[in-house]
Design a protein around this motif. Structure first.
Motif: not given
Length: 124
Positions: A17-21, A97-102, A108-112
């Motif tokens: 979502f963020y430009p740096e990502e 998403k491995l090692n999300p910038p949180l 990881y964060s994940a969707v199913n």
């Protein structure tokens, strides 16, 4: 019924979502489970099954298109697989998403996303 799985397919991609990502990119893992009824008698040929090489290629192509949300990526993968194999009865796509910038340590964060074909009713 037959189930085909693709587990921990790893990709480097520019989703976020963020430009740096979208500039830095990150590592992702995809798990896919496909259940289907064989199309005729199995005879050791790919057209009668679900080709996991083709599924991997779909994942690779969708991961190459930057998006803001991993939900959108997972849904696009599911839609393409479903359209390519209309005889699928169940489909499950997990995108991690491995090692999300949180701001802390998160593996990881994940969707199913999943699909289940409507069951045919039998008239009595």
């Amino acid at each position: 019924m037959i189930t085909v799985r693709l587990n921990n397919a790893e990709f480097f991609a520019y989703h976020g979502f963020y430009p740096e990502e979208q500039l830095i990119g990150g590592r992702y893992l995809i798990d896919i489970t496909v259940t289907f009824e064989p199309q005729g008698e199995l005879n050791d040929e790919l057209p009668q099954t679900v080709d996991y090489q083709a599924i991997y290629t779909i994942c690779k192509e969708e991961m190459a298109t930057p998006r803001k949300l991993i939900e959108t990526v997972a849904h696009a993968i599911m839609k393409r697989i479903k359209n390519g194999y209309p005889y699928i009865t169940e489909l499950d796509v997990i995108l991690k998403k491995l090692n999300p910038p949180l701001g802390g340590t998160v593996a990881y964060s994940a969707v199913n996303v999943n699909y289940q074909a409507a069951k045919k009713s039998i008239g009595i």
